[in-house]
Design a protein around this motif. Structure first.
Motif, short mmCIF file in Angstrom:
data_model
loop_
_atom_site.label_atom_id
_atom_site.label_comp_id
_atom_site.label_asym_id
_atom_site.label_seq_id
_atom_site.Cartn_x
_atom_site.Cartn_y
_atom_site.Cartn_z
N VAL A 192 0.82 -1.19 -0.07
CA VAL A 192 0.17 -0.13 0.05
C VAL A 192 0.85 1.25 0.05
O VAL A 192 0.26 2.47 -0.05
CB VAL A 192 -0.81 0.21 1.12
CG1 VAL A 192 -1.95 -1.02 1.06
CG2 VAL A 192 -0.27 -0.06 2.51
N GLY A 193 2.04 1.19 -0.16
CA GLY A 193 3.20 2.23 -0.26
C GLY A 193 4.44 1.85 -0.23
O GLY A 193 4.70 0.68 0.32
N TYR A 194 5.37 2.89 -0.52
CA TYR A 194 6.76 2.24 -0.27
C TYR A 194 7.66 3.92 -0.35
O TYR A 194 6.93 4.83 -0.37
CB TYR A 194 7.15 1.88 -1.73
CG TYR A 194 7.38 2.89 -2.94
CD1 TYR A 194 8.87 3.65 -2.81
CD2 TYR A 194 6.48 2.84 -3.64
CE1 TYR A 194 8.69 4.56 -3.82
CE2 TYR A 194 6.61 3.76 -4.92
CZ TYR A 194 7.74 4.52 -5.21
OH TYR A 194 7.99 5.27 -5.94
N VAL A 195 8.86 3.59 0.35
CA VAL A 195 9.69 4.64 0.42
C VAL A 195 11.18 4.09 -0.24
O VAL A 195 11.59 3.01 -0.01
CB VAL A 195 9.97 5.31 1.71
CG1 VAL A 195 10.62 4.33 2.77
CG2 VAL A 195 11.05 6.46 1.80
N ARG A 196 11.79 4.84 -1.04
CA ARG A 196 12.86 4.38 -1.48
C ARG A 196 14.03 5.34 -1.16
O ARG A 196 13.99 6.65 -0.95
CB ARG A 196 12.89 4.74 -3.15
CG ARG A 196 14.40 4.37 -3.63
CD ARG A 196 14.40 4.53 -5.24
NE ARG A 196 15.56 4.18 -5.89
CZ ARG A 196 16.24 5.28 -6.74
NH1 ARG A 196 15.84 6.26 -6.87
NH2 ARG A 196 17.55 4.91 -7.03
N LEU A 197 15.12 4.57 -0.55
CA LEU A 197 16.13 5.33 0.22
C LEU A 197 17.50 5.03 -0.69
O LEU A 197 17.76 3.72 -0.72
CB LEU A 197 16.14 4.69 1.69
CG LEU A 197 16.96 5.37 2.88
CD1 LEU A 197 16.69 6.68 2.86
CD2 LEU A 197 16.64 4.52 3.76
N ALA A 198 18.20 5.86 -0.99
CA ALA A 198 19.37 5.66 -2.16
C ALA A 198 20.50 6.75 -1.69
O ALA A 198 20.45 7.85 -0.94
CB ALA A 198 19.00 5.46 -3.37
#
Length: 162
Positions: free
Chosen positions: A62-68
């Motif tokens: 239902v959601g995501y966060v991308r960390l790079a």
């Protein structure tokens, strides 16, 4: 609503994440053109599953966060950057974005980062308020950096210590 389960994305999540990106696309937060078929692979050498934390409810993402990393420079390895956040319409306003931001801060800490940064469009007031509530401060503004829907929009850099 129960809190979503937060986990690192798996290669098998590719199709579900790509669909989430397509259905949540908006000039409120996107500077790239609206995705059109044929769609490229979601995961590639620059966008790998281990960069994504996903929020899962009832076995659905239902959601995501991308960390790079913002750069490949050795002098910049202490900084991580949020390079994407999306939440499905059905759970918007229920704290899923906040849970994902907090998970990103914890993950950045776990990875040894000292700072966490992000870029947000100036007209994206809901996102800016969320980030501010979670300890991010405006650290710079690129005025009228993007032309979206016939309007010039600021690019806002925000950051915080982890």
């Amino acid at each position: 609503m129960a809190d979503p389960y937060i986990r690192t994305a798996l290669p098998d999540d590719e199709e579900e994440l790509a669909l989430l990106d397509r259905v949540t696309w908006s000039t409120l937060h996107a500077v790239t053109p609206e995705p059109q078929p044929p769609y490229p692979p979601y995961f590639d050498e620059r966008h790998t599953p281990d960069q994504f934390l996903v929020a899962e409810l009832d076995r659905r993402i239902v959601g995501y966060v991308r960390l790079a990393r913002p750069t490949l420079l050795a002098a910049n390895t202490h900084v991580l950057q949020i390079q994407g956040l999306a939440v499905t319409e059905e759970v918007r306003g229920r704290g899923v974005g906040r849970i994902l931001i907090r998970a990103a801060v914890e993950e950045a800490r776990r990875r040894g980062a000292r700072r966490l940064t992000l870029r947000v469009l100036g007209h994206n007031t809901p996102a800016r308020k969320l980030y501010e509530a979670e300890g991010f401060a405006v650290e710079g503004v690129l005025p009228e950096e993007f032309l979206l829907d016939g309007r010039y929009v600021d690019d806002v850099l925000m950051g915080r210590t982890v």
